[in-house]
Design an enzyme around this catalytic site. Structure first.
Site, PDB file in Angstrom:
ATOM      1  N   HIS A  69       0.812  -1.221   0.000  1.00  0.00           N
ATOM      2  CA  HIS A  69       0.000   0.000   0.000  1.00  0.00           C
ATOM      3  C   HIS A  69       0.847   1.274   0.000  1.00  0.00           C
ATOM      4  O   HIS A  69       0.312   2.377  -0.116  1.00  0.00           O
ATOM      5  CB  HIS A  69      -0.954   0.001   1.195  1.00  0.00           C
ATOM      6  CG  HIS A  69      -2.331   0.466   0.848  1.00  0.00           C
ATOM      7  ND1 HIS A  69      -2.582   1.440  -0.102  1.00  0.00           N
ATOM      8  CD2 HIS A  69      -3.547   0.087   1.308  1.00  0.00           C
ATOM      9  CE1 HIS A  69      -3.880   1.646  -0.195  1.00  0.00           C
ATOM     10  NE2 HIS A  69      -4.502   0.836   0.650  1.00  0.00           N
ATOM     11  N   ASP A 116      -2.527   1.554  -4.766  1.00  0.00           N
ATOM     12  CA  ASP A 116      -3.810   1.770  -4.096  1.00  0.00           C
ATOM     13  C   ASP A 116      -4.908   1.030  -4.854  1.00  0.00           C
ATOM     14  O   ASP A 116      -4.666   0.384  -5.882  1.00  0.00           O
ATOM     15  CB  ASP A 116      -4.135   3.263  -3.970  1.00  0.00           C
ATOM     16  CG  ASP A 116      -4.084   3.991  -5.310  1.00  0.00           C
ATOM     17  OD1 ASP A 116      -4.437   3.373  -6.341  1.00  0.00           O
ATOM     18  OD2 ASP A 116      -3.693   5.171  -5.330  1.00  0.00           O
TER      19      ASP A 116
END
Length: 413
Positions: free
Chosen positions: A383, A387
């Protein structure tokens, strides 16, 4: 007669140490030059070390499961002639330049391996305060472990950040569990130890997130079943479903290069080459060889690479080149019947895709039930780099590509 030393060879670029996972000889045994004497595990490859001489094994200096630096003595052997140079010494002289001045020594000292960095970070050790025992003063994992065992932990020169209350336990935890009658203690060594270290590092350093999609591969299943017999007769090996998924992923990575990236300190490195790591299990060992430039290959070419790498893994003949350079991992968990899983990212890559089992499911088409072949694709992502937006589009592209793989839209050659 003369006593010669066989040392730990350098089994690949940047490899500084190795673990003797299995001795293939015993003290007193006669061996010929180039006979395999030990299996050695590094963070890149599991390989056999050949004897540099013909003679009698006198001492096994290193125990099974013990890790030593490149150039350290593994065993001694009694030979007839004294003027022979060991293969390992010749390799070391060619690949490691002699340290001639203090500036070179300082340069070597600060070249830390991933294992050394991980141990230092986990135990809050300042590497600048450790004297290295490796070539050119380089700090080895053994040096750091010795500091930890002695309890003398030089503190890092920075303010410690608050630690999360949910962490993975380091491998060297001192917790003593009660052993009951009938319990079996299994030492963590070799391949399993390396896997454990890599997985702990991945979970410590990478903030994982997950996404899953369903894909209708009914037409792909029908097409593959139609051509698999002729393919095996012509090519000499089976055509599985996996090459079709690898092809779709390689095309998606070309369209969404952000997914083909690596996090490095304060920057993201977007890889040009699309080199796909695939997991190959052999008995209790797991290897992750790499299909190089997968986007440039046909389904047949990918299928051949998978077959060749799996064969090498079973024969324990994978080379360092077979295992390095991976930029994205695709894991065929479906062969175990799995229908949903969340993989741990292969550090330092940005993502891993789990291809689950293809199963028949009832699906509503035009307000009517139909039996369709459905597969789940489960993506684990870093992350920091990725995304939901880019990964959603990445998975949607793979879904569209797979659902249109049929006789009219794809040529396996």
């Amino acid at each position: 007669m003369a006593l010669e030393k066989i040392t730990m060879p350098q089994l690949g670029e940047s490899v500084t140490e190795g673990t003797v996972s299995n001795w293939l000889v015993k003290v007193g045994e006669e061996v010929n030059k180039y006979d395999p004497i030990a299996e050695v595990l590094t963070d890149k490859v599991n390989a056999e070390v050949p004897s540099s001489f013909t003679g009698e094994i006198k001492e096994l200096v290193v125990k099974e499961g013990e890790t030593i630096a490149v150039g350290e003595v593994m065993c001694t052997i009694e030979v007839e002639k004294m003027n022979k140079k060991s293969t390992q010494q010749a390799i070391a002289e060619e690949e490691i330049p002699e340290i001639k001045n203090e500036s070179n020594q300082e340069s070597m000292k600060k070249r830390y391996s991933p294992a050394v960095l991980r141990l230092a970070q986990e135990n809050d050790i300042d590497l600048e305060q450790i004297t290295g025992s490796g070539k050119g003063g380089r700090i080895t994992r053994k040096d750091v472990e010795k500091v930890i065992q002695n309890g003398g932990l030089p503190q890092m020169g920075h303010v410690s950040q608050p630690k999360s209350t949910i962490t993975s336990a380091p491998l060297n935890t001192s917790t003593n569990l009660k052993i009951n009658e009938g319990d079996i203690e299994i030492p963590v060594t070799g391949i399993r130890k390396t896997i454990a270290q890599n997985m702990v590092r991945s979970k410590h350093e990478i903030p994982h997130a997950w996404m899953t999609i369903e894909v209708d591969v009914t037409e792909l299943v029908s097409y593959r079943n139609k051509i698999k017999g002729d393919f095996q007769d012509k090519e000499g090996f089976k055509l599985t479903y996996f090459p079709f998924f690898v092809k779709a992923v390689s095309e998606a990575l070309k369209k969404f290069p952000q997914v083909n990236s690596t996090w490095q300190n304060d920057k993201i490195i977007q890889r040009k080459d699309i080199n796909l790591s695939i997991a190959v299990a052999v008995e209790d060992q797991l290897f992750v060889p790499v299909i190089k430039n997968a986007d440039e290959k046909s389904i047949k070419g990918i299928a051949k690479d998978i077959h060749d790498l799996a064969t090498k893994a079973r024969n324990h003949s994978l080379s360092v080149k077979d295992l390095e350079g991976g930029t994205f991992t695709i894991n065929n968990t479906g062969i175990f019947g799995s229908i949903h899983s969340m993989g741990i990212i292969n550090h330092p890559q940005a993502a891993i895709l789990q291809v689950e089992s293809i199963v028949k499911r009832p699906v509503i088409i035009n307000n009517m039930f139909a039996a369709r072949d459905i597969v789940n694709l489960c993506l684990s992502l870093d992350h920091r780099i990725l995304d939901g937006l880019v990964c959603g589009r990445f998975l949607a592209f793979i879904k569209e590509r797979l659902e249109n793989m049929n006789e009219d839209n794809i040529n396996i050659y």
